[in-house]
Motif scaffolding. Structure first.
Motif: not given
Ligand SMILES: Nc1nc2c(ncn2[C@@H]2O[C@H](COP(=O)(O)OP(=O)(O)OP(=O)(O)O)[C@@H](O)[C@H]2O)c(=O)[nH]1
Ligand SMILES: [Mg+2]
Length: 312
Positions: A31-37, A39, A42, A75, A77-78
């Protein structure tokens, strides 16, 4: 061929046992790392997820800091996060994976099992006895938990299963006196190993401390270097309680290694990582079930990958 089947079923059982820890942990990471930088926000959340999975605050912070060093601002990914963490956890566990080395010059090599009520001492002792007996070693068991008659009966059953003699004394007898007689007997019989069970009454800490000290003192009258290994048995399902148990027992006896049981049914598998990181004690074996074959050497790679839900 047999070995492959054996490895697979053990791996499956570990994965199954850790599945509660793993599913909460990995769903949160997904959930946390779906398309996320990656930072700071995070990273903070990732740290919280690892703490919630029982890895402990210090270990969680260390893992996140190491992870951030390479990936910050990129970037991710999970599955990259899980892979990377599994690798880091494996490295962190590596130094703790030290099986018990039996010094064959000791006749017998004396192992003392300690731990709180229900941690799995008696069961673990039975499994260890069976393993060594299988290797052709002559093993003697001592029912040093003289507090409960049922404890003696339970050890007798394990002795029969493992094919090892069990030294007992009536309920309420002095545990140290029994340990002394058992060592005398084991020595006379030319036994390779003497495994001593103990009571786990941590609620009476002074009483337990005195008892363990006395056991050690009387054993040393026969062999000044005994006991040769004092192993603390911890129940993984107790989560962070394991830490207070390590601290409490280390105040009472010199603990040489840990055995973590019930990993087959644990929702708190992350606790092993924190234990390994914090105390630098060897994890000599892990328990993954109630039967005679369910004690295994600790494998950091399998463990880390099972915990993070990473295949193979
Ligand atoms: N599922 C599972 N159960 C285990 C494992 N190890 C022990 N048990 C079970 O946990 C319960 C307690 O185990 P014991 O070996 O009696 O624990 P103990 O530390 O000797 O307990 P006391 O004698 O009361 O101090 C028993 O029902 C065991 O069958 C394990 O690795 N997995
Ligand atoms: Mg017991």
């Amino acid at each position: 061929m047999t070995e492959i089947t054996e490895t697979t079923s053990w791996w499956q059982r570990l994965k199954q046992g850790l599945s509660k820890s793993t599913s909460a942990l990995t769903q949160n990471i997904t959930q946390l790392f779906t398309h996320r930088k990656l930072d700071q926000a995070a990273l903070d959340e990732l740290e919280d997820i690892l703490i919630a999975a029982d890895l402990g605050p210090a270990t969680a912070a260390k893992l996140v800091a190491d992870f951030a060093e390479n990936r910050f601002g990129k970037d991710v990914t999970d599955s990259e996060v899980k892979d990377a963490l599994a690798g880091q956890i494996e490295q962190l566990l590596q130094p703790a994976a030290r099986p018990l080395v039996v010094d064959e010059s000791k006749q017998p090599f004396v192992v003392l099992l300690v731990g709180v009520n229900g941690a799995g001492k008696t069961t673990t002792l039975g499994k260890m006895a069976a393993g060594w007996a299988d290797q052709g070693k002559k093993v003697v068991l001592a029912a040093g938990d003289t507090f409960r008659a049922a404890a003696v009966a339970q050890l007798r059953v394990w002795g029969e299963r493992a094919g090892c003699p069990v030294f007992t004394a009536p309920e309420g007898s002095d545990a140290a006196a029994l340990a002394y007689k058992a060592l005398e007997h084991a020595k006379a019989q030319g036994a390779d190993l003497l495994l001593i069970d103990t009571a786990g009454r941590l609620q009476n800490k002074q009483g337990l401390m005195d008892e363990l000290a006395k056991i050690k003192r009387v054993l040393q009258k026969i062999d000044a270097s005994a006991p040769h290994a004092t192993l603390l048995v911890l129940d993984a399902t107790g989560g962070q309680n394991a830490h207070s148990q390590v601290k409490a027992f280390r105040e009472m006896v010199a603990v040489d290694g840990l055995i973590v049981t019930k990993l087959d049914g644990s929702a708190r598998g992350g606790v092993v990582v924190g234990l390994a990181e914090q105390y630098k004690l060897p994890i000599v074996a892990v328990g993954v079930g109630e039967t005679i074959d369910d004690l295994k050497p600790f494998d950091p790679r399998e463990y880390a990958r099972a915990l993070m839900g990473v295949e193979g």
